[in-house]
Design a protein around this motif. Structure first.
Motif, PDB file in Angstrom:
ATOM      1  N   THR A  76      -2.564  11.439  -8.623  1.00 50.52           N
ATOM      2  CA  THR A  76      -2.368  11.247  -7.252  1.00 50.52           C
ATOM      3  C   THR A  76      -3.372  10.353  -6.722  1.00 50.52           C
ATOM      4  OG1 THR A  76      -0.790  12.843  -7.027  1.00 50.52           O
ATOM      5  CG2 THR A  76      -0.884  11.450  -5.263  1.00 50.52           C
ATOM      6  N   GLU A  78      -4.491   6.502  -3.796  1.00 47.64           N
ATOM      7  CA  GLU A  78      -3.854   5.495  -2.941  1.00 47.64           C
ATOM      8  C   GLU A  78      -5.180   4.632  -2.880  1.00 47.64           C
ATOM      9  OE1 GLU A  78      -1.004   4.932   0.587  1.00 47.64           O
ATOM     10  OE2 GLU A  78      -2.893   5.837   0.948  1.00 47.64           O
ATOM     11  N   THR A  88      -4.041  -5.140  -0.078  1.00 45.59           N
ATOM     12  CA  THR A  88      -3.475  -4.770  -1.208  1.00 45.59           C
ATOM     13  C   THR A  88      -3.284  -3.132  -1.044  1.00 45.59           C
ATOM     14  OG1 THR A  88      -4.156  -6.406  -2.460  1.00 45.59           O
ATOM     15  CG2 THR A  88      -3.121  -4.631  -3.815  1.00 45.59           C
ATOM     16  N   ARG A  90      -2.554  -0.038  -3.442  1.00 41.59           N
ATOM     17  CA  ARG A  90      -1.810   0.593  -4.940  1.00 41.59           C
ATOM     18  C   ARG A  90      -1.775   2.056  -4.768  1.00 41.59           C
ATOM     19  NH1 ARG A  90      -6.328  -2.554  -6.381  1.00 41.59           N
ATOM     20  NH2 ARG A  90      -5.862  -4.814  -6.826  1.00 41.59           N
ATOM     21  N   ARG A  91      -0.603   2.572  -5.180  1.00 46.32           N
ATOM     22  CA  ARG A  91      -0.114   4.080  -5.001  1.00 46.32           C
ATOM     23  C   ARG A  91      -0.002   4.494  -6.632  1.00 46.32           C
ATOM     24  NH1 ARG A  91       3.476   3.431  -0.083  1.00 46.32           N
ATOM     25  NH2 ARG A  91       1.799   3.684   1.698  1.00 46.32           N
ATOM     26  N   THR A  92      -0.317   5.476  -6.982  1.00 39.96           N
ATOM     27  CA  THR A  92       0.018   6.155  -8.113  1.00 39.96           C
ATOM     28  C   THR A  92       0.406   7.602  -7.571  1.00 39.96           C
ATOM     29  OG1 THR A  92      -1.805   4.975  -9.584  1.00 39.96           O
ATOM     30  CG2 THR A  92      -0.969   7.043 -10.166  1.00 39.96           C
ATOM     31  N   ASP A  93       1.897   7.882  -8.099  1.00 37.45           N
ATOM     32  CA  ASP A  93       2.269   9.452  -7.726  1.00 37.45           C
ATOM     33  C   ASP A  93       1.780  10.211  -8.786  1.00 37.45           C
ATOM     34  OD1 ASP A  93       4.052   8.815  -9.785  1.00 37.45           O
ATOM     35  OD2 ASP A  93       5.843   8.748  -8.232  1.00 37.45           O
ATOM     36  N   ARG A  97       3.624   7.046 -11.729  1.00 36.54           N
ATOM     37  CA  ARG A  97       4.437   5.911 -11.372  1.00 36.54           C
ATOM     38  C   ARG A  97       3.505   5.112 -10.531  1.00 36.54           C
ATOM     39  NH1 ARG A  97       9.838   8.480  -9.989  1.00 36.54           N
ATOM     40  NH2 ARG A  97       8.603   9.542  -8.509  1.00 36.54           N
ATOM     41  N   ARG A  98       3.433   3.645 -10.788  1.00 37.29           N
ATOM     42  CA  ARG A  98       2.515   2.953  -9.870  1.00 37.29           C
ATOM     43  C   ARG A  98       3.363   2.051  -9.072  1.00 37.29           C
ATOM     44  NH1 ARG A  98      -3.194   2.304 -12.402  1.00 37.29           N
ATOM     45  NH2 ARG A  98      -2.990   4.122 -13.890  1.00 37.29           N
ATOM     46  N   GLU A  99       2.709   1.701  -7.836  1.00 35.09           N
ATOM     47  CA  GLU A  99       3.476   0.818  -6.822  1.00 35.09           C
ATOM     48  C   GLU A  99       2.205  -0.088  -6.052  1.00 35.09           C
ATOM     49  OE1 GLU A  99       5.740   1.382  -2.578  1.00 35.09           O
ATOM     50  OE2 GLU A  99       4.933   3.152  -3.560  1.00 35.09           O
ATOM     51  N   GLU A 100       2.644  -1.345  -5.873  1.00 38.48           N
ATOM     52  CA  GLU A 100       1.743  -2.147  -5.381  1.00 38.48           C
ATOM     53  C   GLU A 100       2.159  -2.941  -4.274  1.00 38.48           C
ATOM     54  OE1 GLU A 100      -1.014  -5.738  -6.741  1.00 38.48           O
ATOM     55  OE2 GLU A 100      -0.987  -3.978  -7.928  1.00 38.48           O
ATOM     56  N   LEU A 101       1.842  -2.834  -3.060  1.00 45.54           N
ATOM     57  CA  LEU A 101       2.044  -3.682  -2.042  1.00 45.54           C
ATOM     58  C   LEU A 101       1.254  -4.532  -1.664  1.00 45.54           C
ATOM     59  CD1 LEU A 101       3.478  -0.657   0.137  1.00 45.54           C
ATOM     60  CD2 LEU A 101       4.808  -2.262  -1.078  1.00 45.54           C
TER      61      LEU A 101
END
Length: 167
Positions: A76, A78, A88, A90-93, A97-101
């Protein structure tokens, strides 16, 4: 060659607190195993031998769940990156799973929302949209991140130009 848009002005990596290191985990395993063996031995001496299996099973279950939690927490993270062109996130849970805003730093406003009796919320707002950041952090770390990111955004919005002719 790096362009002006790729220049990193601010970067923060947020990870969950992990107070138990490798040596601490080993010490905890040994202490739990010893406590389980003493308890099981006591019940075996009293003639309640079926308790021995349950005592060992409980210890294995606790240690297994603790190891699983540590492995998930290690994934985990951020990452906040402010460049000339974008902010930017970038999150990894825990499951990988990765998420980018990507936000426009000029229109993004940072706000630390106090919640009595609970950890504050650190929120980035833009045009009616709100994005919470720093979910993995405690109260003091959120305040530090808020101050540093706010200063970086302020420097980006209000640059100081050095003109040698005006010196």
């Amino acid at each position: 060659m790096s362009s002006r848009a790729d220049t990193v002005l601010f970067e923060a990596i947020c990870t969950p607190a992990r107070s138990l290191g490798q040596r601490g985990m080993l010490a905890l395993c040994l202490a739990l195993g010893l406590a389980s063996a003493v308890t099981g031995g006591l019940f075996l001496w009293l003639g309640a031998w079926p308790v021995l299996g349950f005592s060992g099973g409980e210890a294995m279950l606790v240690l297994g769940l603790l190891a699983l939690h540590r492995r998930w927490a290690a994934r985990t993270a951020e990452v906040l990156v402010l460049t000339e062109g974008a902010l930017t996130i970038r999150r990894t849970d825990a499951r990988g799973r990765r998420e980018e805003l990507v936000l426009d730093p000029y229109w993004t406003r940072l706000r630390l929302e106090e919640r009595p009796g609970r950890v504050s919320l650190l929120v980035l707002r833009r045009r009616g949209e709100a994005v919470e950041i720093g979910r993995l952090l405690g109260e003091d770390q959120k305040r530090d991140l808020a101050a540093a990111l706010d200063a970086a955004l302020r420097r980006w919005r209000e640059p100081v130009f050095d003109n040698p002719q005006l010196r």
